[in-house]
Design a protein around this motif. Structure first.
Motif, PDB file in Angstrom:
ATOM      1  N   TYR A  66     -97.142  50.931  46.710  1.00 21.60           N
ATOM      2  CA  TYR A  66     -97.047  50.626  48.138  1.00 21.60           C
ATOM      3  C   TYR A  66     -96.839  51.891  48.960  1.00 21.60           C
ATOM      4  O   TYR A  66     -97.570  52.180  49.883  1.00 21.60           O
ATOM      5  N   GLY A  67     -95.821  52.663  48.660  1.00 23.66           N
ATOM      6  CA  GLY A  67     -95.525  53.858  49.432  1.00 23.66           C
ATOM      7  C   GLY A  67     -94.213  54.469  48.996  1.00 23.66           C
ATOM      8  O   GLY A  67     -93.962  54.627  47.801  1.00 23.66           O
ATOM      9  N   TYR A  68     -93.329  54.763  49.982  1.00 22.85           N
ATOM     10  CA  TYR A  68     -92.039  55.378  49.691  1.00 22.85           C
ATOM     11  C   TYR A  68     -90.915  54.699  50.465  1.00 22.85           C
ATOM     12  O   TYR A  68     -91.117  54.196  51.573  1.00 22.85           O
ATOM     13  N   TYR A  69     -89.750  54.720  49.864  1.00 19.04           N
ATOM     14  CA  TYR A  69     -88.523  54.250  50.489  1.00 19.04           C
ATOM     15  C   TYR A  69     -87.678  55.473  50.843  1.00 19.04           C
ATOM     16  O   TYR A  69     -87.448  56.347  49.992  1.00 19.04           O
ATOM     17  N   CYS A  70     -87.234  55.555  52.096  1.00 23.56           N
ATOM     18  CA  CYS A  70     -86.415  56.669  52.549  1.00 23.56           C
ATOM     19  C   CYS A  70     -84.943  56.318  52.375  1.00 23.56           C
ATOM     20  O   CYS A  70     -84.446  55.374  52.998  1.00 23.56           O
ATOM     21  N   ALA A  71     -84.249  57.067  51.531  1.00 24.28           N
ATOM     22  CA  ALA A  71     -82.842  56.779  51.260  1.00 24.28           C
ATOM     23  C   ALA A  71     -81.939  57.184  52.424  1.00 24.28           C
ATOM     24  O   ALA A  71     -80.803  56.739  52.500  1.00 24.28           O
ATOM     25  N   ASN A  72     -82.435  57.998  53.338  1.00 26.25           N
ATOM     26  CA  ASN A  72     -81.603  58.432  54.458  1.00 26.25           C
ATOM     27  C   ASN A  72     -81.359  57.308  55.452  1.00 26.25           C
ATOM     28  O   ASN A  72     -80.231  57.091  55.897  1.00 26.25           O
ATOM     29  N   CYS A  73     -82.415  56.585  55.801  1.00 26.19           N
ATOM     30  CA  CYS A  73     -82.272  55.508  56.793  1.00 26.19           C
ATOM     31  C   CYS A  73     -82.572  54.135  56.202  1.00 26.19           C
ATOM     32  O   CYS A  73     -82.628  53.141  56.931  1.00 26.19           O
ATOM     33  N   GLU A  74     -82.806  54.087  54.879  1.00 27.16           N
ATOM     34  CA  GLU A  74     -83.101  52.837  54.167  1.00 27.16           C
ATOM     35  C   GLU A  74     -84.313  52.132  54.762  1.00 27.16           C
ATOM     36  O   GLU A  74     -84.323  50.919  54.956  1.00 27.16           O
ATOM     37  N   SER A  75     -85.333  52.932  55.039  1.00 27.45           N
ATOM     38  CA  SER A  75     -86.551  52.418  55.652  1.00 27.45           C
ATOM     39  C   SER A  75     -87.729  52.534  54.703  1.00 27.45           C
ATOM     40  O   SER A  75     -87.772  53.424  53.845  1.00 27.45           O
TER      41      SER A  75
END
Length: 248
Positions: A209-218
């Motif tokens: 699918y893509g990527y999950y950003c751990a900084n903003c949980e987006s």
């Protein structure tokens, strides 16, 4: 023989070890030009100075008298995970047990800094490197495909947990506006603010699918055609990783 934290004064020795070790290990598989390009970009004076002063980076060296003969370079993510990016022993000093000693010191230091999970990454073409991690308690938990010098190479991810701990389920299900997605916590990319994790549409990781950003949980993070990953929500950006210098 002494294992200690590296200083900026070790820069020339670190570059020399990296150059000799990478050419000895990878020149046949990747080509001299690809290896030389990686050494020039990853161990130039400015980058090495920046890395040695980065609080999230650990550099240890093995000193044999006045000579530095081996080093390890590791990153801590801030979330309990640490990655040994490189562990190099100069070819002239291999088969002396220095790699094992350096690995043990590196693991100890990383855990003292808060790591509860240590990863090692090795190209499949490096038979000795893969055997080294396997012999010292690491288990392969994933792999990814890289484009190095115009050819596809596989990089394997090895994981070692504290003794007595069971390997956790590193795929987490999350409900999003685009439906159910699965975050793969063992497929991590360094970010400027926090790590990025690969995401999939199924738990078996067959559809990316893509990527999950751990900084903003987006989930609002994507990779462009040049391999750059950025989060559209908070501005977190992927930092260059170990083989990016070879994407030439």
């Amino acid at each position: 023989m002494d294992v200690r934290t590296a200083t900026t004064g070790d820069g020339d020795a670190i570059r020399a070890i990296a150059n000799a070790s990478l050419h000895e290990t990878y020149a046949d598989a990747l080509g001299e030009q690809t290896v030389s390009g990686a050494v020039d970009k990853w161990y130039n004076e400015q980058r090495l100075t920046d890395r040695l002063s980065d609080e999230g980076t650990l550099y240890l060296v093995v000193a044999d008298g006045d000579d530095v003969v081996a080093f390890s370079e590791s990153d801590l993510s801030g979330e309990g995970a640490a990655t040994i990016e490189w562990l190099h022993v100069h070819p002239d000093h291999r088969n002396r047990g220095l790699g094992k000693r350096l690995l043990e010191h590196t693991e100890t230091e990383l855990r003292e800094r808060g790591a509860n999970r240590v990863e090692g990454r090795v190209l499949a073409a490096n038979d000795g490197g893969n055997a080294f991690y396997q012999e010292h308690g690491y288990v392969q938990r994933g792999e990814r495909t890289l484009d190095l010098g115009g050819e596809e190479q596989t990089e394997r991810v090895y994981v070692k947990l504290p003794e007595g701990e069971e390997s956790p389920d590193l795929t987490e299900e999350r409900e999003t506006e685009d439906g159910t997605l699965y975050v793969a916590y063992d497929e991590r990319e360094r970010g400027s603010l926090a790590p990025f994790y690969a995401t999939y549409r199924s738990k078996d990781r067959t559809e990316r699918y893509g990527y999950y950003c751990a900084n903003c949980e987006s989930m609002d993070a994507a990779m462009d055609s040049m391999g750059r990953v950025s989060c559209g929500n908070c501005g977190n950006e992927r930092k260059a990783t170990r083989w990016d210098a070879a994407y030439l």
